[in-house]
Motif scaffolding. Structure first.
Motif, PDB file in Angstrom:
ATOM      1  N   GLY A 169      -1.054   2.090  14.670  1.00 40.52           N
ATOM      2  CA  GLY A 169      -0.023   2.018  14.727  1.00 40.52           C
ATOM      3  C   GLY A 169       0.223   2.236  13.367  1.00 40.52           C
ATOM      4  O   GLY A 169       1.342   2.732  12.513  1.00 40.52           O
ATOM      5  N   SER A 170      -0.639   2.614  12.191  1.00 38.51           N
ATOM      6  CA  SER A 170      -0.514   3.434  11.395  1.00 38.51           C
ATOM      7  C   SER A 170       0.250   5.168  11.225  1.00 38.51           C
ATOM      8  O   SER A 170      -0.749   4.743  12.392  1.00 38.51           O
ATOM      9  CB  SER A 170      -2.272   2.949  10.400  1.00 38.51           C
ATOM     10  OG  SER A 170      -1.843   3.398   8.918  1.00 38.51           O
ATOM     11  N   PHE A 171      -0.015   5.539  10.189  1.00 37.81           N
ATOM     12  CA  PHE A 171       0.546   6.665   9.907  1.00 37.81           C
ATOM     13  C   PHE A 171      -0.431   7.908   9.637  1.00 37.81           C
ATOM     14  O   PHE A 171      -0.788   9.009   9.858  1.00 37.81           O
ATOM     15  CB  PHE A 171       2.009   7.222   8.689  1.00 37.81           C
ATOM     16  CG  PHE A 171       1.842   6.446   8.016  1.00 37.81           C
ATOM     17  CD1 PHE A 171       1.362   7.388   6.698  1.00 37.81           C
ATOM     18  CD2 PHE A 171       2.401   5.389   7.825  1.00 37.81           C
ATOM     19  CE1 PHE A 171       1.016   6.747   5.752  1.00 37.81           C
ATOM     20  CE2 PHE A 171       2.389   4.880   6.242  1.00 37.81           C
ATOM     21  CZ  PHE A 171       1.948   5.716   5.285  1.00 37.81           C
ATOM     22  N   LEU A 172      -1.672   7.203   9.648  1.00 38.17           N
ATOM     23  CA  LEU A 172      -2.551   7.584   8.773  1.00 38.17           C
ATOM     24  C   LEU A 172      -3.718   7.490   9.928  1.00 38.17           C
ATOM     25  O   LEU A 172      -3.632   6.322  11.058  1.00 38.17           O
ATOM     26  CB  LEU A 172      -3.597   7.017   7.287  1.00 38.17           C
ATOM     27  CG  LEU A 172      -2.661   6.722   6.925  1.00 38.17           C
ATOM     28  CD1 LEU A 172      -3.193   5.869   4.679  1.00 38.17           C
ATOM     29  CD2 LEU A 172      -2.131   8.239   5.840  1.00 38.17           C
TER      30      LEU A 172
ATOM     31  N   ALA B 278      -4.450  -5.577  -5.475  1.00 39.59           N
ATOM     32  CA  ALA B 278      -4.321  -4.037  -5.358  1.00 39.59           C
ATOM     33  C   ALA B 278      -4.509  -3.629  -4.047  1.00 39.59           C
ATOM     34  O   ALA B 278      -3.675  -2.965  -3.194  1.00 39.59           O
ATOM     35  CB  ALA B 278      -5.493  -3.069  -5.893  1.00 39.59           C
ATOM     36  N   ALA B 279      -5.980  -4.400  -3.534  1.00 39.75           N
ATOM     37  CA  ALA B 279      -6.465  -4.128  -2.491  1.00 39.75           C
ATOM     38  C   ALA B 279      -5.492  -4.822  -0.704  1.00 39.75           C
ATOM     39  O   ALA B 279      -5.145  -4.006   0.209  1.00 39.75           O
ATOM     40  CB  ALA B 279      -7.410  -4.827  -2.050  1.00 39.75           C
ATOM     41  N   GLN B 280      -4.765  -5.679  -1.362  1.00 45.54           N
ATOM     42  CA  GLN B 280      -4.451  -6.154  -0.204  1.00 45.54           C
ATOM     43  C   GLN B 280      -2.774  -5.754  -0.337  1.00 45.54           C
ATOM     44  O   GLN B 280      -2.122  -4.904   0.812  1.00 45.54           O
ATOM     45  CB  GLN B 280      -3.494  -7.895  -0.945  1.00 45.54           C
ATOM     46  CG  GLN B 280      -2.867  -8.804  -0.017  1.00 45.54           C
ATOM     47  CD  GLN B 280      -2.023 -10.149  -0.942  1.00 45.54           C
ATOM     48  OE1 GLN B 280      -2.408 -10.431  -1.798  1.00 45.54           O
ATOM     49  NE2 GLN B 280      -1.367 -10.500   0.521  1.00 45.54           N
ATOM     50  N   TYR B 281      -1.813  -4.661  -0.751  1.00 41.32           N
ATOM     51  CA  TYR B 281      -0.595  -4.786  -1.138  1.00 41.32           C
ATOM     52  C   TYR B 281      -1.620  -2.998  -0.545  1.00 41.32           C
ATOM     53  O   TYR B 281      -0.725  -1.958  -0.028  1.00 41.32           O
ATOM     54  CB  TYR B 281      -0.298  -3.756  -2.785  1.00 41.32           C
ATOM     55  CG  TYR B 281       0.663  -5.031  -3.217  1.00 41.32           C
ATOM     56  CD1 TYR B 281       1.916  -4.259  -3.043  1.00 41.32           C
ATOM     57  CD2 TYR B 281       0.498  -6.392  -3.722  1.00 41.32           C
ATOM     58  CE1 TYR B 281       3.096  -5.308  -3.066  1.00 41.32           C
ATOM     59  CE2 TYR B 281       1.345  -7.527  -3.923  1.00 41.32           C
ATOM     60  CZ  TYR B 281       1.767  -6.589  -3.908  1.00 41.32           C
ATOM     61  OH  TYR B 281       3.774  -7.275  -3.679  1.00 41.32           O
ATOM     62  N   LEU B 282      -2.527  -2.096  -0.767  1.00 31.34           N
ATOM     63  CA  LEU B 282      -2.748  -1.264   0.082  1.00 31.34           C
ATOM     64  C   LEU B 282      -2.999  -1.445   1.473  1.00 31.34           C
ATOM     65  O   LEU B 282      -2.288  -0.630   1.988  1.00 31.34           O
ATOM     66  CB  LEU B 282      -3.979  -0.645  -0.565  1.00 31.34           C
ATOM     67  CG  LEU B 282      -4.291   0.913  -1.856  1.00 31.34           C
ATOM     68  CD1 LEU B 282      -5.094   0.437  -2.021  1.00 31.34           C
ATOM     69  CD2 LEU B 282      -3.003   1.391  -2.014  1.00 31.34           C
ATOM     70  N   ARG B 283      -3.371  -2.306   1.775  1.00 30.60           N
ATOM     71  CA  ARG B 283      -3.736  -2.259   3.485  1.00 30.60           C
ATOM     72  C   ARG B 283      -2.697  -3.361   3.767  1.00 30.60           C
ATOM     73  O   ARG B 283      -2.085  -2.257   5.073  1.00 30.60           O
ATOM     74  CB  ARG B 283      -4.594  -4.469   3.474  1.00 30.60           C
ATOM     75  CG  ARG B 283      -6.052  -3.095   2.905  1.00 30.60           C
ATOM     76  CD  ARG B 283      -6.759  -4.490   4.107  1.00 30.60           C
ATOM     77  NE  ARG B 283      -6.266  -5.947   3.174  1.00 30.60           N
ATOM     78  CZ  ARG B 283      -6.801  -6.828   1.940  1.00 30.60           C
ATOM     79  NH1 ARG B 283      -7.822  -5.954   1.532  1.00 30.60           N
ATOM     80  NH2 ARG B 283      -6.684  -8.523   1.696  1.00 30.60           N
ATOM     81  N   GLY B 284      -1.343  -3.579   3.190  1.00 27.78           N
ATOM     82  CA  GLY B 284      -0.320  -3.833   3.761  1.00 27.78           C
ATOM     83  C   GLY B 284       1.094  -2.666   3.597  1.00 27.78           C
ATOM     84  O   GLY B 284       1.676  -2.334   4.900  1.00 27.78           O
ATOM     85  N   ASN B 285       0.425  -1.993   3.322  1.00 29.82           N
ATOM     86  CA  ASN B 285       1.759  -0.691   2.636  1.00 29.82           C
ATOM     87  C   ASN B 285       1.517   0.124   3.495  1.00 29.82           C
ATOM     88  O   ASN B 285       2.274   1.225   4.418  1.00 29.82           O
ATOM     89  CB  ASN B 285       1.750  -0.255   1.629  1.00 29.82           C
ATOM     90  CG  ASN B 285       3.163  -1.254   0.618  1.00 29.82           C
ATOM     91  OD1 ASN B 285       4.175  -1.683   0.578  1.00 29.82           O
ATOM     92  ND2 ASN B 285       2.276  -1.975  -0.518  1.00 29.82           N
ATOM     93  N   LEU B 286       0.234   0.284   3.749  1.00 29.36           N
ATOM     94  CA  LEU B 286      -0.463   1.188   4.753  1.00 29.36           C
ATOM     95  C   LEU B 286      -0.774   1.082   5.889  1.00 29.36           C
ATOM     96  O   LEU B 286      -1.631   2.191   6.605  1.00 29.36           O
ATOM     97  CB  LEU B 286      -1.971   2.308   3.951  1.00 29.36           C
ATOM     98  CG  LEU B 286      -1.093   3.598   2.453  1.00 29.36           C
ATOM     99  CD1 LEU B 286      -2.576   3.469   1.919  1.00 29.36           C
ATOM    100  CD2 LEU B 286      -0.298   4.142   3.486  1.00 29.36           C
TER     101      LEU B 286
END
Length: 160
Positions: A89-92, A70-78
């Motif tokens: 470069g993140s939109f957040l 879950a953490a890996q997917y959150l890091r990769g997608n956000l």
């Protein structure tokens, strides 16, 4: 002269309204991207099967592997770092906070209805799965307006 001043004021007001509309559209794009990331993270976590229990015929989600996925997917997608803070470069601009990460495993009777009154979330799962609630803050373009914040909810079941 009065018409000229009125025209300039109307143009300024129109530009401000247009800028606010653009800010709202960017916020909606952010919430949709973040929601997809939360859904993907929950799904990835739910697919981390505990192989030792599977050998005994028990369907179960492996807790450590699920949390890591879950953490890996959150890091990769956000576009976040290991501390869930946005990288360049993140939109957040603000860190993402995982408010709820619950693994619903074989010790429950299925179908199981998960309820979380704090976040007004309810889901019925037919087999072991994961519930994930993530807090995301969208920084407004204009400092006058307060940031928009969401508690994005996602869940997924173990697919076999």
């Amino acid at each position: 002269m009065a018409k000229l001043v009125l025209s300039v004021l109307m143009i300024v007001i129109w530009w401000m309204l247009h800028a606010l509309q653009m800010d709202e559209e960017l916020a909606m794009g952010t919430v949709h991207e973040a929601k997809r990331a939360v859904d993907r993270a929950a799904h990835a976590a739910a697919q981390q099967i505990d192989r030792e229990k599977l050998e005994m015929g028990v369907l179960s989600v492996h807790p450590e592997m699920a949390e890591n996925a879950a953490a890996q997917y959150l890091r990769g997608n956000l576009a976040l770092d290991a501390g869930l803070k946005p990288v360049s470069g993140s939109f957040l601009r603000d860190p993402v906070e995982v408010r709820v990460f619950e693994i619903l495993n074989e010790n429950l009777e299925y179908p199981y209805t998960y309820r979380n009154s704090q976040y007004q979330y309810e889901i019925t799962l037919d087999r072991p799965g994961v519930v994930l609630i993530v807090h995301v803050k969208y920084p407004r373009l204009f400092g006058v307006l307060a940031p928009v914040e969401w508690n994005l909810k996602g869940s997924a079941e173990l697919v076999y």
